[in-house]
Motif scaffolding. Structure first.
Motif, mmCIF file in Angstrom:
data_model
loop_
_atom_site.group_PDB
_atom_site.id
_atom_site.type_symbol
_atom_site.label_atom_id
_atom_site.label_comp_id
_atom_site.label_asym_id
_atom_site.label_seq_id
_atom_site.Cartn_x
_atom_site.Cartn_y
_atom_site.Cartn_z
ATOM 1 N N PRO A 63 0.814 -1.223 0.000
ATOM 2 C CA PRO A 63 0.000 0.000 0.000
ATOM 3 C C PRO A 63 0.847 1.274 0.000
ATOM 4 O O PRO A 63 0.441 2.279 -0.576
ATOM 5 C CB PRO A 63 -0.804 -0.101 1.299
ATOM 6 C CG PRO A 63 -0.843 -1.544 1.631
ATOM 7 C CD PRO A 63 0.455 -2.098 1.131
ATOM 8 N N SER A 64 2.027 1.232 0.627
ATOM 9 C CA SER A 64 2.862 2.446 0.652
ATOM 10 C C SER A 64 3.321 2.822 -0.753
ATOM 11 O O SER A 64 3.378 4.005 -1.081
ATOM 12 C CB SER A 64 4.058 2.268 1.584
ATOM 13 O OG SER A 64 4.932 1.278 1.115
ATOM 14 N N ASP A 65 3.626 1.838 -1.594
ATOM 15 C CA ASP A 65 3.996 2.137 -2.982
ATOM 16 C C ASP A 65 2.826 2.767 -3.732
ATOM 17 O O ASP A 65 3.007 3.687 -4.535
ATOM 18 C CB ASP A 65 4.460 0.876 -3.712
ATOM 19 C CG ASP A 65 5.829 0.406 -3.254
ATOM 20 O OD1 ASP A 65 6.577 1.217 -2.665
ATOM 21 O OD2 ASP A 65 6.152 -0.775 -3.483
ATOM 22 N N ALA A 66 1.608 2.295 -3.472
ATOM 23 C CA ALA A 66 0.428 2.859 -4.130
ATOM 24 C C ALA A 66 0.226 4.313 -3.702
ATOM 25 O O ALA A 66 -0.058 5.186 -4.537
ATOM 26 C CB ALA A 66 -0.811 2.018 -3.812
ATOM 27 N N ARG A 67 0.399 4.599 -2.411
ATOM 28 C CA ARG A 67 0.254 5.980 -1.928
ATOM 29 C C ARG A 67 1.314 6.883 -2.556
ATOM 30 O O ARG A 67 1.028 8.011 -2.953
ATOM 31 C CB ARG A 67 0.357 6.023 -0.401
ATOM 32 C CG ARG A 67 -0.867 5.517 0.314
ATOM 33 C CD ARG A 67 -0.824 5.849 1.808
ATOM 34 N NE ARG A 67 0.375 5.403 2.480
ATOM 35 C CZ ARG A 67 0.538 4.212 3.036
ATOM 36 N NH1 ARG A 67 -0.435 3.325 2.990
ATOM 37 N NH2 ARG A 67 1.672 3.902 3.633
ATOM 38 N N ILE A 68 2.541 6.383 -2.640
ATOM 39 C CA ILE A 68 3.630 7.170 -3.233
ATOM 40 C C ILE A 68 3.340 7.430 -4.709
ATOM 41 O O ILE A 68 3.526 8.543 -5.206
ATOM 42 C CB ILE A 68 4.985 6.458 -3.041
ATOM 43 C CG1 ILE A 68 5.365 6.460 -1.561
ATOM 44 C CG2 ILE A 68 6.072 7.107 -3.880
ATOM 45 C CD1 ILE A 68 6.511 5.527 -1.207
ATOM 46 N N ALA A 69 2.852 6.417 -5.421
ATOM 47 C CA ALA A 69 2.532 6.581 -6.843
ATOM 48 C C ALA A 69 1.446 7.630 -7.032
ATOM 49 O O ALA A 69 1.534 8.483 -7.924
ATOM 50 C CB ALA A 69 2.085 5.248 -7.445
ATOM 51 N N ALA A 70 0.413 7.587 -6.178
ATOM 52 C CA ALA A 70 -0.666 8.563 -6.285
ATOM 53 C C ALA A 70 -0.147 9.976 -6.036
ATOM 54 O O ALA A 70 -0.556 10.930 -6.699
ATOM 55 C CB ALA A 70 -1.788 8.226 -5.308
ATOM 56 N N LYS A 71 0.776 10.089 -5.104
ATOM 57 C CA LYS A 71 1.323 11.396 -4.755
ATOM 58 C C LYS A 71 2.258 11.930 -5.852
ATOM 59 O O LYS A 71 2.168 13.085 -6.246
ATOM 60 C CB LYS A 71 2.080 11.271 -3.437
ATOM 61 C CG LYS A 71 2.324 12.544 -2.718
ATOM 62 C CD LYS A 71 2.967 12.226 -1.370
ATOM 63 C CE LYS A 71 2.745 13.333 -0.388
ATOM 64 N NZ LYS A 71 3.291 13.025 0.924
ATOM 65 N N GLU A 72 3.151 11.069 -6.349
ATOM 66 C CA GLU A 72 4.171 11.519 -7.298
ATOM 67 C C GLU A 72 3.680 11.575 -8.749
ATOM 68 O O GLU A 72 4.127 12.421 -9.513
ATOM 69 C CB GLU A 72 5.390 10.587 -7.241
ATOM 70 C CG GLU A 72 6.240 10.783 -6.027
ATOM 71 C CD GLU A 72 7.540 10.006 -6.097
ATOM 72 O OE1 GLU A 72 7.817 9.353 -7.120
ATOM 73 O OE2 GLU A 72 8.280 10.049 -5.103
ATOM 74 N N MET A 73 2.790 10.667 -9.120
ATOM 75 C CA MET A 73 2.408 10.561 -10.531
ATOM 76 C C MET A 73 1.154 11.370 -10.881
ATOM 77 O O MET A 73 0.882 11.603 -12.052
ATOM 78 C CB MET A 73 2.183 9.095 -10.911
ATOM 79 C CG MET A 73 3.398 8.205 -10.675
ATOM 80 S SD MET A 73 4.817 8.650 -11.670
ATOM 81 C CE MET A 73 4.398 7.859 -13.207
ATOM 82 N N ASN A 74 0.389 11.776 -9.875
ATOM 83 C CA ASN A 74 -0.825 12.537 -10.148
ATOM 84 C C ASN A 74 -0.465 13.894 -10.750
ATOM 85 O O ASN A 74 0.341 14.631 -10.193
ATOM 86 C CB ASN A 74 -1.642 12.728 -8.867
ATOM 87 C CG ASN A 74 -2.998 13.317 -9.164
ATOM 88 O OD1 ASN A 74 -3.615 13.010 -10.179
ATOM 89 N ND2 ASN A 74 -3.477 14.162 -8.270
ATOM 90 N N GLY A 75 -1.038 14.188 -11.889
ATOM 91 C CA GLY A 75 -0.818 15.469 -12.541
ATOM 92 C C GLY A 75 0.361 15.521 -13.495
ATOM 93 O O GLY A 75 0.588 16.565 -14.109
ATOM 94 N N ILE A 76 1.118 14.418 -13.630
ATOM 95 C CA ILE A 76 2.244 14.470 -14.571
ATOM 96 C C ILE A 76 1.708 14.527 -15.996
ATOM 97 O O ILE A 76 0.626 14.038 -16.294
ATOM 98 C CB ILE A 76 3.229 13.292 -14.414
ATOM 99 C CG1 ILE A 76 2.595 11.966 -14.820
ATOM 100 C CG2 ILE A 76 3.809 13.224 -13.031
ATOM 101 C CD1 ILE A 76 3.620 10.886 -15.057
ATOM 102 N N VAL A 77 2.467 15.152 -16.847
ATOM 103 C CA VAL A 77 2.067 15.299 -18.246
ATOM 104 C C VAL A 77 3.011 14.459 -19.093
ATOM 105 O O VAL A 77 4.226 14.561 -18.974
ATOM 106 C CB VAL A 77 2.126 16.779 -18.675
ATOM 107 C CG1 VAL A 77 1.768 16.921 -20.147
ATOM 108 C CG2 VAL A 77 1.197 17.616 -17.817
ATOM 109 N N THR A 78 2.424 13.592 -19.920
ATOM 110 C CA THR A 78 3.224 12.791 -20.841
ATOM 111 C C THR A 78 2.896 13.229 -22.258
ATOM 112 O O THR A 78 1.813 13.746 -22.522
ATOM 113 C CB THR A 78 2.923 11.288 -20.694
ATOM 114 O OG1 THR A 78 1.563 11.052 -21.015
ATOM 115 C CG2 THR A 78 3.222 10.794 -19.301
ATOM 116 N N GLU A 79 3.837 13.018 -23.152
ATOM 117 C CA GLU A 79 3.604 13.395 -24.540
ATOM 118 C C GLU A 79 3.642 12.143 -25.398
ATOM 119 O O GLU A 79 4.506 11.287 -25.239
ATOM 120 C CB GLU A 79 4.664 14.393 -25.010
ATOM 121 C CG GLU A 79 4.311 15.019 -26.333
ATOM 122 C CD GLU A 79 5.217 16.181 -26.692
ATOM 123 O OE1 GLU A 79 5.428 16.380 -27.894
ATOM 124 O OE2 GLU A 79 5.707 16.861 -25.775
#
Length: 194
Positions: A63-79
């Protein structure tokens, strides 16, 4: 998704329609070990070919990896293909909580939650997250007779362990007489690199 895995899973929206499971896994594997990825597909109106519907799920081992992913990856922009895609990532368990299903949290609510988390954890989670990127190992093909204490003591000879995970099979599938059985692999994060 069943309730026991929701805390390990993130829900990802805003994916390109042509993204494949392997690309999603590569994108999130930098956070921690990915157990399973799914890109949800469906048919466009009148078309028999299945295309991505723009969302998917990534299940981590902890679960800690999931929380970290939600925190770090939310809002990133990919092209992709000359077009920019903004990903929205949240823990699947949190997307179901409360009666406000579907309600977007305000920026102030998100900031408050983030600051509360930082105060509670006191930077310890941040330290472990940085160690996971360089000092985390997976040990496979463990004997099913090996106990956690045996594995920890053996790995301890290689350095100080700051986090240890030995995934287990759920009790229903193992049987009532046997204790919880581990899956034959584990993750260990060491304080220093070998």
């Amino acid at each position: 998704m069943n309730g026991s895995n929701d805390a390990n899973t993130v829900f990802v929206r805003g994916l390109p329609t042509d993204v494949v499971r392997v690309e999603l896994e590569e994108l999130f594997s930098g956070i921690g070990p990915v157990k399973k990825c799914s890109v949800i597909r469906g048919t466009a109106s009148g078309d028999s070919n299945k295309v991505g519907l723009g969302f998917g799920f990534v299940r981590f081992t902890t679960p800690s990896d999931a929380r970290i992913a939600a925190k770090e990856m939310n809002g990133i922009v990919t092209e992709r293909g000359g077009r920019k895609w903004k990903l929205m990532v949240e823990v699947a368990d949190e997307s179901k909580k409360g009666g406000d299903k579907g309600r977007k949290r305000t920026r102030e609510e998100k900031k408050k939650e983030d600051s509360d988390d930082d105060v509670e954890k006191g930077g310890e989670e941040e330290e472990i997250r940085s160690l996971k990127k360089t000092n985390r190992v997976i040990i496979r093909n463990l004997s099913f007779y090996a106990k956690e204490s045996h594995v920890r003591s053996t790995l301890g000879s290689f350095g100080e362990i700051v986090e240890f995970t030995l995934p287990t099979v759920s009790g229903d599938s193992v049987g009532a007489k046997r204790k919880q059985q581990h899956r034959g692999f584990c993750f260990a994060t060491f304080k220093t690199q070998a």
